[in-house]
Design a protein around this motif. Structure first.
Motif, PDB file in Angstrom:
ATOM      1  N   PHE A 120       0.810  -1.218   0.000  1.00 51.50           N
ATOM      2  CA  PHE A 120       0.000   0.000   0.000  1.00 51.50           C
ATOM      3  C   PHE A 120       0.842   1.267   0.000  1.00 51.50           C
ATOM      4  O   PHE A 120       0.463   2.265  -0.586  1.00 51.50           O
ATOM      5  CB  PHE A 120      -0.949   0.016   1.205  1.00 51.50           C
ATOM      6  CG  PHE A 120      -1.984  -1.068   1.152  1.00 51.50           C
ATOM      7  CD1 PHE A 120      -3.097  -0.968   0.341  1.00 51.50           C
ATOM      8  CD2 PHE A 120      -1.817  -2.211   1.909  1.00 51.50           C
ATOM      9  CE1 PHE A 120      -4.039  -1.978   0.289  1.00 51.50           C
ATOM     10  CE2 PHE A 120      -2.758  -3.231   1.873  1.00 51.50           C
ATOM     11  CZ  PHE A 120      -3.868  -3.112   1.058  1.00 51.50           C
ATOM     12  N   SER A 121       1.971   1.220   0.685  1.00 50.82           N
ATOM     13  CA  SER A 121       2.894   2.356   0.719  1.00 50.82           C
ATOM     14  C   SER A 121       4.181   1.890   1.387  1.00 50.82           C
ATOM     15  O   SER A 121       4.232   0.789   1.936  1.00 50.82           O
ATOM     16  CB  SER A 121       2.288   3.541   1.483  1.00 50.82           C
ATOM     17  OG  SER A 121       2.102   3.212   2.842  1.00 50.82           O
ATOM     18  N   THR A 122       5.190   2.714   1.349  1.00 52.30           N
ATOM     19  CA  THR A 122       6.468   2.342   1.938  1.00 52.30           C
ATOM     20  C   THR A 122       6.264   1.940   3.400  1.00 52.30           C
ATOM     21  O   THR A 122       5.695   2.694   4.183  1.00 52.30           O
ATOM     22  CB  THR A 122       7.459   3.519   1.846  1.00 52.30           C
ATOM     23  OG1 THR A 122       7.588   3.881   0.471  1.00 52.30           O
ATOM     24  CG2 THR A 122       8.817   3.134   2.411  1.00 52.30           C
ATOM     25  N   GLY A 123       6.677   0.717   3.706  1.00 50.64           N
ATOM     26  CA  GLY A 123       6.562   0.212   5.065  1.00 50.64           C
ATOM     27  C   GLY A 123       5.205  -0.363   5.426  1.00 50.64           C
ATOM     28  O   GLY A 123       4.995  -0.795   6.555  1.00 50.64           O
ATOM     29  N   PHE A 124       4.267  -0.360   4.486  1.00 47.03           N
ATOM     30  CA  PHE A 124       2.933  -0.881   4.789  1.00 47.03           C
ATOM     31  C   PHE A 124       2.460  -1.816   3.688  1.00 47.03           C
ATOM     32  O   PHE A 124       2.161  -1.391   2.577  1.00 47.03           O
ATOM     33  CB  PHE A 124       1.930   0.265   4.971  1.00 47.03           C
ATOM     34  CG  PHE A 124       0.546  -0.210   5.339  1.00 47.03           C
ATOM     35  CD1 PHE A 124       0.313  -0.904   6.520  1.00 47.03           C
ATOM     36  CD2 PHE A 124      -0.515   0.035   4.493  1.00 47.03           C
ATOM     37  CE1 PHE A 124      -0.961  -1.345   6.849  1.00 47.03           C
ATOM     38  CE2 PHE A 124      -1.789  -0.398   4.805  1.00 47.03           C
ATOM     39  CZ  PHE A 124      -2.009  -1.092   5.996  1.00 47.03           C
ATOM     40  N   SER A 125       2.447  -3.100   4.019  1.00 44.95           N
ATOM     41  CA  SER A 125       1.920  -4.090   3.085  1.00 44.95           C
ATOM     42  C   SER A 125       1.225  -5.186   3.883  1.00 44.95           C
ATOM     43  O   SER A 125       1.426  -5.315   5.095  1.00 44.95           O
ATOM     44  CB  SER A 125       3.031  -4.686   2.214  1.00 44.95           C
ATOM     45  OG  SER A 125       3.934  -5.424   2.991  1.00 44.95           O
ATOM     46  N   THR A 126       0.396  -5.940   3.204  1.00 44.44           N
ATOM     47  CA  THR A 126      -0.324  -7.043   3.827  1.00 44.44           C
ATOM     48  C   THR A 126       0.094  -8.330   3.146  1.00 44.44           C
ATOM     49  O   THR A 126      -0.015  -8.451   1.918  1.00 44.44           O
ATOM     50  CB  THR A 126      -1.848  -6.856   3.669  1.00 44.44           C
ATOM     51  OG1 THR A 126      -2.212  -5.615   4.252  1.00 44.44           O
ATOM     52  CG2 THR A 126      -2.612  -7.981   4.336  1.00 44.44           C
TER      53      THR A 126
END
Length: 137
Positions: A120-126
């Motif tokens: 989803f963005s730098t440092g944020f994924s699922t």
């Protein structure tokens, strides 16, 4: 595609016993995409095309296991990485379309396709663990 214009990136992988060019030829045909651009680097060859707000990026390392070295969510035997960069302007993209694309790939190549991450963005994924299996024809 500019990272600031990406709403999310969907990650898939599979083992498919074909060349990158053959894969991309079939992939483009099945998804009705324009001709892909090919790139060769030290460890990997890849291809990409942008169509209707989705940047399709296909990677095939020269050596099996490299995708797993880069991301341990990818099984060691997988030799193709498939990434869909979804542009923010593509408000049409949803889970139904993602599943349709994944099912087309799994069925066309008669292989299990692993859906393993949404960024989803730098440092944020699922992380995901969903396997799309080929539909019986």
């Amino acid at each position: 595609m500019d990272i600031d214009n990406i709403s999310k990136i969907e990650h898939f992988s599979a083992f498919i016993d074909v060349s990158l060019k053959e894969f991309c030829k079939q992939f483009s045909s099945v998804l009705s995409l324009p001709k892909m651009t090919f790139i060769s680097e030290d460890e990997i060859e890849s291809a990409e095309v942008n169509c209707n707000g989705i940047d399709y990026h296909i990677s095939k390392p020269y050596k099996v296991g490299v995708l797993n070295e880069w991301d341990d969510n990818v099984p060691k035997e997988h030799n193709f990485g498939i990434v869909l960069n979804i542009d923010k302007s593509n408000s049409d993209f949803n889970n139904t379309k993602l599943e349709a694309i994944a099912n087309l790939i799994a069925t066309n190549f008669n292989t299990d396709l692993l859906y393993y991450r949404t960024w989803f963005s730098t440092g944020f994924s699922t992380e995901k663990v969903h396997i799309f299996t080929p539909n019986k024809k």
